[in-house]
Design a protein around this motif. Structure first.
Motif, PDB file in Angstrom:
ATOM      1  N   ILE A   1     -54.512  13.942  58.320  1.00  0.00           N
ATOM      2  CA  ILE A   1     -54.753  12.507  58.173  1.00  0.00           C
ATOM      3  C   ILE A   1     -56.083  12.274  57.479  1.00  0.00           C
ATOM      4  CG2 ILE A   1     -54.918  10.318  59.399  1.00  0.00           C
ATOM      5  CD1 ILE A   1     -53.552  11.856  61.811  1.00  0.00           C
ATOM      6  N   LEU A   2     -56.034  11.641  56.325  1.00  0.00           N
ATOM      7  CA  LEU A   2     -57.249  11.262  55.610  1.00  0.00           C
ATOM      8  C   LEU A   2     -57.650   9.858  56.055  1.00  0.00           C
ATOM      9  CD1 LEU A   2     -56.374  12.406  51.964  1.00  0.00           C
ATOM     10  CD2 LEU A   2     -57.301  13.749  53.855  1.00  0.00           C
ATOM     11  N   VAL A   3     -58.892   9.701  56.466  1.00  0.00           N
ATOM     12  CA  VAL A   3     -59.374   8.408  56.959  1.00  0.00           C
ATOM     13  C   VAL A   3     -60.366   7.823  55.949  1.00  0.00           C
ATOM     14  CG1 VAL A   3     -60.517   7.180  58.827  1.00  0.00           C
ATOM     15  CG2 VAL A   3     -59.096   9.179  59.349  1.00  0.00           C
ATOM     16  N   GLY A   4     -60.030   6.646  55.423  1.00  0.00           N
ATOM     17  CA  GLY A   4     -60.915   5.978  54.470  1.00  0.00           C
ATOM     18  C   GLY A   4     -60.274   5.831  53.108  1.00  0.00           C
ATOM     19  N   THR A   5     -59.498   4.771  52.924  1.00  0.00           N
ATOM     20  CA  THR A   5     -58.800   4.564  51.654  1.00  0.00           C
ATOM     21  C   THR A   5     -59.771   4.488  50.489  1.00  0.00           C
ATOM     22  OG1 THR A   5     -57.015   3.384  52.775  1.00  0.00           O
ATOM     23  CG2 THR A   5     -57.206   3.056  50.403  1.00  0.00           C
TER      24      THR A   5
ATOM     25  N   PHE B   1     -62.540   5.917  50.003  1.00  0.00           N
ATOM     26  CA  PHE B   1     -63.060   7.232  49.628  1.00  0.00           C
ATOM     27  C   PHE B   1     -61.980   8.123  49.020  1.00  0.00           C
ATOM     28  CE2 PHE B   1     -64.245  11.649  50.377  1.00  0.00           C
ATOM     29  CZ  PHE B   1     -65.569  11.677  49.970  1.00  0.00           C
ATOM     30  N   TRP B   2     -60.804   8.163  49.626  1.00  0.00           N
ATOM     31  CA  TRP B   2     -59.789   9.154  49.282  1.00  0.00           C
ATOM     32  C   TRP B   2     -58.802   8.721  48.201  1.00  0.00           C
ATOM     33  CZ3 TRP B   2     -60.905  13.815  50.668  1.00  0.00           C
ATOM     34  CH2 TRP B   2     -61.586  14.068  51.855  1.00  0.00           C
ATOM     35  N   LYS B   3     -58.712   7.429  47.925  1.00  0.00           N
ATOM     36  CA  LYS B   3     -57.658   6.950  47.028  1.00  0.00           C
ATOM     37  C   LYS B   3     -57.741   7.591  45.639  1.00  0.00           C
ATOM     38  CE  LYS B   3     -55.359   2.755  45.367  1.00  0.00           C
ATOM     39  NZ  LYS B   3     -55.254   3.224  43.966  1.00  0.00           N
ATOM     40  N   GLY B   4     -58.960   7.751  45.112  1.00  0.00           N
ATOM     41  CA  GLY B   4     -59.107   8.351  43.786  1.00  0.00           C
ATOM     42  C   GLY B   4     -58.559   9.767  43.732  1.00  0.00           C
ATOM     43  N   LEU B   5     -58.807  10.541  44.784  1.00  0.00           N
ATOM     44  CA  LEU B   5     -58.295  11.910  44.839  1.00  0.00           C
ATOM     45  C   LEU B   5     -56.771  11.912  44.924  1.00  0.00           C
ATOM     46  CD1 LEU B   5     -58.700  14.988  45.155  1.00  0.00           C
ATOM     47  CD2 LEU B   5     -58.877  14.600  47.626  1.00  0.00           C
TER      48      LEU B   5
ATOM     49  N   THR C   1     -51.850  13.614  37.991  1.00  0.00           N
ATOM     50  CA  THR C   1     -52.129  14.815  37.201  1.00  0.00           C
ATOM     51  C   THR C   1     -51.381  16.035  37.739  1.00  0.00           C
ATOM     52  OG1 THR C   1     -54.325  13.952  36.643  1.00  0.00           O
ATOM     53  CG2 THR C   1     -53.944  16.305  36.293  1.00  0.00           C
ATOM     54  N   MET C   2     -51.642  16.426  38.974  1.00  0.00           N
ATOM     55  CA  MET C   2     -51.001  17.626  39.516  1.00  0.00           C
ATOM     56  C   MET C   2     -49.486  17.472  39.592  1.00  0.00           C
ATOM     57  SD  MET C   2     -53.643  18.676  42.581  1.00  0.00           S
ATOM     58  CE  MET C   2     -52.896  20.266  42.909  1.00  0.00           C
TER      59      MET C   2
ATOM     60  N   ASP D   1     -46.028  14.637  51.223  1.00  0.00           N
ATOM     61  CA  ASP D   1     -45.717  14.226  52.596  1.00  0.00           C
ATOM     62  C   ASP D   1     -46.618  14.922  53.615  1.00  0.00           C
ATOM     63  OD1 ASP D   1     -43.689  12.643  51.603  1.00  0.00           O
ATOM     64  OD2 ASP D   1     -42.130  14.142  51.927  1.00  0.00           O
ATOM     65  N   LEU D   2     -47.349  15.948  53.186  1.00  0.00           N
ATOM     66  CA  LEU D   2     -48.212  16.683  54.105  1.00  0.00           C
ATOM     67  C   LEU D   2     -49.395  15.850  54.577  1.00  0.00           C
ATOM     68  CD1 LEU D   2     -48.371  20.148  52.270  1.00  0.00           C
ATOM     69  CD2 LEU D   2     -46.994  19.552  54.267  1.00  0.00           C
ATOM     70  N   ILE D   3     -49.756  14.811  53.818  1.00  0.00           N
ATOM     71  CA  ILE D   3     -50.955  14.044  54.151  1.00  0.00           C
ATOM     72  C   ILE D   3     -50.637  12.565  54.328  1.00  0.00           C
ATOM     73  CG2 ILE D   3     -52.665  15.584  53.143  1.00  0.00           C
ATOM     74  CD1 ILE D   3     -52.541  13.993  50.585  1.00  0.00           C
ATOM     75  N   LYS D   4     -51.396  11.932  55.217  1.00  0.00           N
ATOM     76  CA  LYS D   4     -51.295  10.495  55.457  1.00  0.00           C
ATOM     77  C   LYS D   4     -52.671   9.878  55.212  1.00  0.00           C
ATOM     78  CE  LYS D   4     -47.078  11.017  57.041  1.00  0.00           C
ATOM     79  NZ  LYS D   4     -45.904  10.604  56.235  1.00  0.00           N
ATOM     80  N   LEU D   5     -52.684   8.694  54.614  1.00  0.00           N
ATOM     81  CA  LEU D   5     -53.931   7.994  54.314  1.00  0.00           C
ATOM     82  C   LEU D   5     -54.016   6.735  55.171  1.00  0.00           C
ATOM     83  CD1 LEU D   5     -56.473   7.739  52.565  1.00  0.00           C
ATOM     84  CD2 LEU D   5     -55.084   6.606  50.823  1.00  0.00           C
ATOM     85  N   VAL D   6     -55.077   6.627  55.985  1.00  0.00           N
ATOM     86  CA  VAL D   6     -55.202   5.516  56.939  1.00  0.00           C
ATOM     87  C   VAL D   6     -56.641   5.000  56.959  1.00  0.00           C
ATOM     88  CG1 VAL D   6     -53.402   6.565  58.373  1.00  0.00           C
ATOM     89  CG2 VAL D   6     -55.808   6.914  58.961  1.00  0.00           C
ATOM     90  N   ASP D   7     -56.827   3.912  57.710  1.00  0.00           N
ATOM     91  CA  ASP D   7     -58.157   3.318  57.816  1.00  0.00           C
ATOM     92  C   ASP D   7     -58.578   3.000  59.245  1.00  0.00           C
ATOM     93  OD1 ASP D   7     -59.254   2.894  55.024  1.00  0.00           O
ATOM     94  OD2 ASP D   7     -57.302   1.923  54.792  1.00  0.00           O
ATOM     95  N   THR D   8     -57.693   3.176  60.210  1.00  0.00           N
ATOM     96  CA  THR D   8     -58.022   2.763  61.576  1.00  0.00           C
ATOM     97  C   THR D   8     -57.751   3.870  62.582  1.00  0.00           C
ATOM     98  OG1 THR D   8     -55.809   1.900  62.096  1.00  0.00           O
ATOM     99  CG2 THR D   8     -57.347   0.400  60.977  1.00  0.00           C
ATOM    100  N   LYS D   9     -58.443   3.768  63.721  1.00  0.00           N
ATOM    101  CA  LYS D   9     -58.256   4.744  64.797  1.00  0.00           C
ATOM    102  C   LYS D   9     -56.844   4.667  65.361  1.00  0.00           C
ATOM    103  CE  LYS D   9     -60.103   1.603  68.326  1.00  0.00           C
ATOM    104  NZ  LYS D   9     -61.140   1.369  69.344  1.00  0.00           N
TER     105      LYS D   9
END
Length: 228
Positions: free
Chosen positions: A170-174, A176-180, A187-188, A200-208
């Motif tokens: 889980i990536l926390v902080g849209t 910060f992470w959105k560019g990656l 690209t990849m 599908d291995l990763i989820k992008l969120v902003d809250t606890k």
């Protein structure tokens, strides 16, 4: 003469390398023995340089509290910044607070929120990384630097190649992470270097709340156990 000195030097290196195996093995044995007794945990990663007044520091504290209240221990790299925030949140919630410390030339010192009997010290990054992956039921990745990205992509690679069982990343902080994530997709993925299902291995969120919901949903009907 110079050739003989060259061979002598290489022989000394080989001997030192062989003896280093015992130190490496000792770190693995100590880590396995201690970590196997801790129970289900979630690892929190992020920058050692994040200050206490940063919004992501407080978010990491809140995320760790919620994880502990949900019944999981929290594992961090044991240092300052986001790592300290993770241990601080777990400690405040009365949860298990683990620190996997490593000696670095800058940044690293163990923080005061680690349980006294759950602070482990490592000299080798690769041994420490095994402990994170083997004994975590999920990775929560806050904004960070090269070390944070290293942990993130190693876990993704191991899951992608079926070397370990899948667990939530889980990536926390849209912001910060959105560019990656956009680069990975544009690209990849577009060049065929990964499959669409790998995303599908990763989820992008902003809250606890989102963090805990993802972890709880994943483990409905799953057993908590070491990952390999």
């Amino acid at each position: 003469m110079r050739k003989e000195q060259h061979h002598k030097g290489w022989n000394e290196i080989k001997t030192n390398d062989s003896w280093a195996l015992f130190k490496i093995m000792g770190e693995f044995v100590n880590g396995f023995e201690k970590m196997s007794q801790i129970g289900p945990c979630v690892s929190i990663f992020g920058s050692a340089r994040t200050k206490e007044d940063d919004k992501y520091y407080q978010l990491a504290v809140d995320v760790a509290k919620s994880i502990a209240e949900a019944g999981y221990g929290v594992i961090t790299g044991g240092g300052p910044g986001i790592m300290e925030a993770g241990n601080k949140g777990a400690h405040a919630a009365g949860g298990t607070s683990v620190g996997l410390n490593i000696e670095l030339p800058f940044e690293q010192h163990d923080n005061p929120y680690i349980d006294s009997d759950k602070s482990l010290d490592f000299d080798y990054f690769f041994v420490r990384k095994v402990m994170f992956v083997k004994y975590s039921q999920g990775f929560v990745v806050m904004p960070g630097g090269f070390g944070t990205l290293d942990e993130l992509f190693e876990a993704m690679t191991l899951i992608q190649t079926n070397k370990i069982e899948k667990f939530p990343i889980i990536l926390v902080g849209t912001d910060f992470w959105k560019g990656l994530i956009d680069w990975v997709k544009d690209t990849m993925l577009s060049q065929g270097n990964i499959n669409e299902k790998d995303l599908d291995l990763i989820k992008l969120v902003d809250t606890k709340e989102e963090v805990v919901d993802i972890i709880d949903s994943f483990y409905k009907g799953h057993l908590h156990s070491p990952n390999f």
